[in-house]
Every structure is written in C-alpha cells, then in structure tokens.
Design a protein around this motif. Structure first.
Motif, PDB file in Angstrom:
ATOM      1  N   THR A 132       0.896  -1.083  -0.056  1.00 44.32           N
ATOM      2  CA  THR A 132       0.060   0.082  -0.105  1.00 44.32           C
ATOM      3  C   THR A 132       0.874   1.353  -0.007  1.00 44.32           C
ATOM      4  O   THR A 132       0.628   2.186  -0.852  1.00 44.32           O
ATOM      5  N   ALA A 133       2.049   1.018   0.741  1.00 43.50           N
ATOM      6  CA  ALA A 133       2.781   2.297   0.732  1.00 43.50           C
ATOM      7  C   ALA A 133       3.514   2.778  -0.628  1.00 43.50           C
ATOM      8  O   ALA A 133       3.721   3.683  -0.950  1.00 43.50           O
ATOM      9  N   MET A 134       3.643   1.311  -1.356  1.00 44.61           N
ATOM     10  CA  MET A 134       4.418   1.794  -2.758  1.00 44.61           C
ATOM     11  C   MET A 134       3.451   2.247  -3.417  1.00 44.61           C
ATOM     12  O   MET A 134       3.625   3.107  -4.350  1.00 44.61           O
ATOM     13  N   ASP A 135       2.225   1.886  -3.433  1.00 48.11           N
ATOM     14  CA  ASP A 135       0.971   2.498  -4.238  1.00 48.11           C
ATOM     15  C   ASP A 135       0.968   4.128  -3.885  1.00 48.11           C
ATOM     16  O   ASP A 135       0.777   4.768  -4.777  1.00 48.11           O
ATOM     17  N   PHE A 136       1.354   4.590  -2.546  1.00 51.85           N
ATOM     18  CA  PHE A 136       1.108   5.894  -2.376  1.00 51.85           C
ATOM     19  C   PHE A 136       2.388   6.684  -2.907  1.00 51.85           C
ATOM     20  O   PHE A 136       2.362   7.704  -3.396  1.00 51.85           O
ATOM     21  N   ASP A 137       3.515   5.993  -3.024  1.00 49.62           N
ATOM     22  CA  ASP A 137       4.670   6.291  -3.733  1.00 49.62           C
ATOM     23  C   ASP A 137       4.419   6.819  -4.981  1.00 49.62           C
ATOM     24  O   ASP A 137       4.693   7.891  -5.548  1.00 49.62           O
ATOM     25  N   GLU A 138       3.636   6.127  -5.623  1.00 46.77           N
ATOM     26  CA  GLU A 138       3.502   6.322  -7.159  1.00 46.77           C
ATOM     27  C   GLU A 138       2.453   7.346  -7.121  1.00 46.77           C
ATOM     28  O   GLU A 138       2.367   8.309  -7.962  1.00 46.77           O
ATOM     29  N   ALA A 139       1.290   7.289  -6.383  1.00 43.15           N
ATOM     30  CA  ALA A 139       0.391   8.257  -6.381  1.00 43.15           C
ATOM     31  C   ALA A 139       0.807   9.820  -5.975  1.00 43.15           C
ATOM     32  O   ALA A 139       0.209  10.490  -6.697  1.00 43.15           O
ATOM     33  N   PHE A 140       1.770   9.939  -5.383  1.00 43.37           N
ATOM     34  CA  PHE A 140       2.234  11.175  -4.822  1.00 43.37           C
ATOM     35  C   PHE A 140       3.442  11.478  -6.073  1.00 43.37           C
ATOM     36  O   PHE A 140       4.417  12.562  -5.666  1.00 43.37           O
ATOM     37  N   THR A 164       2.606   7.590 -15.248  1.00 42.81           N
ATOM     38  CA  THR A 164       3.367   7.867 -14.495  1.00 42.81           C
ATOM     39  C   THR A 164       3.554   9.462 -14.047  1.00 42.81           C
ATOM     40  O   THR A 164       3.860   9.599 -12.772  1.00 42.81           O
ATOM     41  N   HIS A 165       3.260  10.209 -14.934  1.00 42.16           N
ATOM     42  CA  HIS A 165       3.487  11.719 -14.851  1.00 42.16           C
ATOM     43  C   HIS A 165       2.017  12.458 -13.888  1.00 42.16           C
ATOM     44  O   HIS A 165       2.331  13.454 -13.676  1.00 42.16           O
ATOM     45  N   LYS A 166       1.162  11.896 -14.025  1.00 47.99           N
ATOM     46  CA  LYS A 166      -0.170  12.653 -13.805  1.00 47.99           C
ATOM     47  C   LYS A 166      -0.132  12.920 -12.547  1.00 47.99           C
ATOM     48  O   LYS A 166      -0.342  14.340 -12.238  1.00 47.99           O
ATOM     49  N   ALA A 167       0.158  12.331 -11.309  1.00 51.38           N
ATOM     50  CA  ALA A 167       0.152  12.714 -10.073  1.00 51.38           C
ATOM     51  C   ALA A 167       1.083  13.568  -9.858  1.00 51.38           C
ATOM     52  O   ALA A 167       0.896  14.725  -9.159  1.00 51.38           O
ATOM     53  N   PHE A 168       2.316  13.572 -10.447  1.00 47.11           N
ATOM     54  CA  PHE A 168       3.438  14.572 -10.220  1.00 47.11           C
ATOM     55  C   PHE A 168       3.027  15.874 -10.953  1.00 47.11           C
ATOM     56  O   PHE A 168       3.338  17.082 -10.565  1.00 47.11           O
ATOM     57  N   CYS A 169       2.556  15.754 -12.121  1.00 45.36           N
ATOM     58  CA  CYS A 169       2.205  16.853 -12.957  1.00 45.36           C
ATOM     59  C   CYS A 169       1.077  17.937 -12.140  1.00 45.36           C
ATOM     60  O   CYS A 169       1.291  19.139 -12.224  1.00 45.36           O
ATOM     61  N   LYS A 170       0.328  17.239 -11.667  1.00 44.71           N
ATOM     62  CA  LYS A 170      -0.998  18.117 -10.716  1.00 44.71           C
ATOM     63  C   LYS A 170      -0.495  18.258  -9.299  1.00 44.71           C
ATOM     64  O   LYS A 170      -1.413  19.128  -8.849  1.00 44.71           O
ATOM     65  N   ALA A 171       0.509  17.901  -8.748  1.00 47.83           N
ATOM     66  CA  ALA A 171       0.825  18.194  -7.350  1.00 47.83           C
ATOM     67  C   ALA A 171       1.183  19.706  -7.007  1.00 47.83           C
ATOM     68  O   ALA A 171       0.555  20.223  -6.211  1.00 47.83           O
ATOM     69  N   LEU A 172       1.654  20.229  -7.799  1.00 45.50           N
ATOM     70  CA  LEU A 172       1.961  21.645  -7.761  1.00 45.50           C
ATOM     71  C   LEU A 172       1.935  22.621  -9.118  1.00 45.50           C
ATOM     72  O   LEU A 172       2.221  21.972 -10.163  1.00 45.50           O
ATOM     73  N   SER A 173       1.834  23.563  -9.183  1.00 39.28           N
ATOM     74  CA  SER A 173       1.856  24.365 -10.172  1.00 39.28           C
ATOM     75  C   SER A 173       3.230  24.578 -10.739  1.00 39.28           C
ATOM     76  O   SER A 173       4.031  24.436  -9.804  1.00 39.28           O
ATOM     77  N   PRO A 174       3.522  24.981 -11.893  1.00 40.94           N
ATOM     78  CA  PRO A 174       4.950  24.924 -12.406  1.00 40.94           C
ATOM     79  C   PRO A 174       5.828  25.912 -11.692  1.00 40.94           C
ATOM     80  O   PRO A 174       6.908  25.757 -11.337  1.00 40.94           O
ATOM     81  N   SER A 175       5.220  27.281 -11.184  1.00 40.66           N
ATOM     82  CA  SER A 175       5.922  28.163 -10.267  1.00 40.66           C
ATOM     83  C   SER A 175       6.402  27.607  -9.020  1.00 40.66           C
ATOM     84  O   SER A 175       7.231  27.678  -8.504  1.00 40.66           O
ATOM     85  N   GLU A 176       5.009  26.764  -8.328  1.00 36.60           N
ATOM     86  CA  GLU A 176       5.448  26.091  -7.054  1.00 36.60           C
ATOM     87  C   GLU A 176       6.509  25.137  -7.295  1.00 36.60           C
ATOM     88  O   GLU A 176       7.294  24.856  -6.189  1.00 36.60           O
ATOM     89  N   MET A 177       6.519  24.314  -7.979  1.00 35.05           N
ATOM     90  CA  MET A 177       7.413  23.057  -8.306  1.00 35.05           C
ATOM     91  C   MET A 177       8.783  23.849  -8.317  1.00 35.05           C
ATOM     92  O   MET A 177       9.934  23.309  -8.129  1.00 35.05           O
ATOM     93  N   HIS A 178       8.974  24.721  -8.891  1.00 35.74           N
ATOM     94  CA  HIS A 178      10.294  25.419  -9.284  1.00 35.74           C
ATOM     95  C   HIS A 178      10.638  25.822  -8.138  1.00 35.74           C
ATOM     96  O   HIS A 178      11.976  25.841  -8.042  1.00 35.74           O
TER      97      HIS A 178
END
Length: 304
Positions: free
Chosen positions: A22-30, A269-283
């Motif tokens: 389950t923790a591995m699934d969360f790693d991917e989800a985040f 693979t990318h969708k969770a990371f893409c939507k996590a923060l805005s481009p400026s927030e991620m930078h």
C-alpha cells in the motif's frame, strides 16, 4: 517471526506485506519516483546516479536528506490535497479505503509531516472499538479490522504523542536488524524479484532455500526506465532533431515528449506529479531543496 517475503515480518504497525504494498502505491500516487529524477536532473546529474529513494514510509527512504525532502514536498500542500480529494468526502468507505488511510497517516507521521487536524481526528475515530466492530461486521476480511493489538497500540500512542516536523519512530526493529537476528549461514545467495519485492534466496547447507525480504527494488529492476533527463522525451528518451522540437506538457510546462503517443504512454507515471504543484510552485520547491542532495565537497555518490 514470519518470512517477510511471504507475509508479515512483525506485529507492529507498517510491518506487514499489505502495508508495504500500500505504501508503494502511495509512492506512485504522490509521484515520488519522478520527484527523485527531477531533483537529480536539477543538480546536473543527467545519469541519475545519485543514490536515493523517496517513499512516504521513512524506513524505505534512503539517500542524503531523503526523509526531509519528502516531508517538505508533502508539506507544500500535496498531502492535504490528496486527503481532500480521496478521503474527506464524508461517504462510507469501502473495506480497502479505511486500511489505506490508516497506512497513509502512519507513514506520513514516520516522516514528520504536518498532519492536518481533520486527518488526525478521523484516524482517532477509526481506532474506536465500535468503529472497528462495524468494519468487521461489514467486511470480515478487511485488513483494518484485523490489525494486530500491538499495531493498534502503536497508532494510539502516535496520535497522542506526535508533533509536526518530528519524524515519529514506532519502535519497530528495522528489516536489516530482523535479518541479522536470524543469523543464517547460507552456502549461496541469489537475489530475485517476487511481486514487486526484492528477495534474497539463501541456500542452506542442508539444501533448503530460504527467501528473505531485502528491500524495495530499484526502477530498472522492475522494468521502469528513468523518466529524466528533462531535455529528452520522457517515454523513449529521444532528443530534439533538426527542424523538430519536443512537445511540452501543457500542465507542468516542463516534461517533454517526441509525440502525442509517447505523452499518452507516460501519463500514468506523470499525472500525479504533474498536478501536485503549479509550475511556479514546483520550481520554487526544487530550488529550495536541491542543495540537500549535494555532498559538501561537491562530489556525488554513484552506483558501482
């Protein structure tokens, strides 16, 4: 003690196969795998040679300041957004959602994350005997209803004593310590993968083969190609050709692709990371933490 590769390896919280998966699934989800690659690229490590792994379970984090980096990332609002989207809907949960939520909270406390009061209070209610009896009646096979007494006690103590910003230790023996206590003396050893878990098979003098859990597999071991560097296609790693530029993800304005087909393949693979923060927030986040993975003398640890 049970064999970790085949089931539980202890009676404490986060010491079961189900909790590990389950923790591995969360790693991917985040998007933690992609976060590692992005930070690696941010310091010019185009071969992704920095030895690290990011996980919501602190025990499976390794590498320079890996726990602190994951904690900072989740504390940007990523954790709270995930909770609001998936668990704070007020509806009756399925037999799996209650268990998943418990694992999530137990893991983020191991990192020292800022725990929203709504998450804390909800887990407290879930620990009540009446709630657990209700789950057992409706879902007799639920992992949550069958949680061992020691794990329940550890959660109760954690909820009482936990403080934001301080990684919480449940007092469980580490995996390597568990293996050392067994004091095996094999004649040979072979590493293999068993359902997303890396196992070392020990052949004893009498010919008996004993499998032992040794940790999560690396990306390459499970057939996942590194998703960076960011100046090539995230799927096939093709670079820009004369007269043809790579397509840029419209969400994060960062990841690049040689075609729509490659972008579609990589979206899981990318969708969770893409939507996590805005481009400026991620930078801003990357600029704020990338110094944490650079060794003081300017050198980087690499794989042999």
């Amino acid at each position: 003690m049970n064999n970790p590769a085949g089931g539980d390896w202890g009676n404490g919280i986060l010491m079961s196969r189900a909790e590990y998966l389950t923790a591995m699934d969360f790693d991917e989800a985040f998007g933690l795998r992609e976060l590692r690659h992005k930070l690696s690229a941010s310091i010019g490590d185009t071969n992704d040679a920095v030895v690290s792994r990011y996980s919501i379970n602190a025990e499976f984090c390794y590498g320079r300041n890996s726990i602190e980096i994951v904690r900072r990332y989740l504390d940007t609002g990523v954790l709270e957004k995930h909770y609001e989207k998936h668990y704070n809907n007020g509806s009756c949960w399925t037999k799996n959602e209650g268990f998943e939520f418990t694992v999530l909270v137990a893991c983020v406390m191991s990192l020292g994350c800022k725990l929203p009061e709504t998450m804390r209070s909800r887990l407290q209610k879930m620990q009540h005997p009446a709630y657990r009896n209700l789950v057992l009646q409706k879902h007799p096979n639920s992992s949550l209803a069958k949680m061992k007494p020691l794990a329940q006690k550890q959660l109760e103590q954690a909820l009482e004593n936990y403080r934001d910003g301080y990684p919480y230790s449940y007092g469980n023996a580490p995996f390597l310590e568990i293996m050392s206590l067994r004091n095996f003396k094999p004649t040979s050893a072979k590493i293999r993968l068993s359902r997303d878990i890396k196992v070392i098979e020990l052949t004893m003098p009498n010919g008996v083969v004993i499998p032992n859990f040794v940790g999560p597999p690396g990306d390459e071991e499970v057939g996942l190609k590194p998703v960076h560097p960011y100046h090539v296609c995230a799927t096939c790693r093709a670079g820009e050709k004369a007269g043809s530029k790579l397509l840029v993800c419209g969400g994060c304005k960062d990841r690049k692709y040689c075609s729509k087909d490659c972008q579609k393949k990589h979206w899981k693979t990318h969708k969770a990371f893409c939507k996590a923060l805005s481009p400026s927030e991620m930078h801003g986040f990357v600029q704020g933490v990338k110094h944490l993975i650079i060794i003081d003398d300017g050198s980087l640890p690499v794989f042999d």
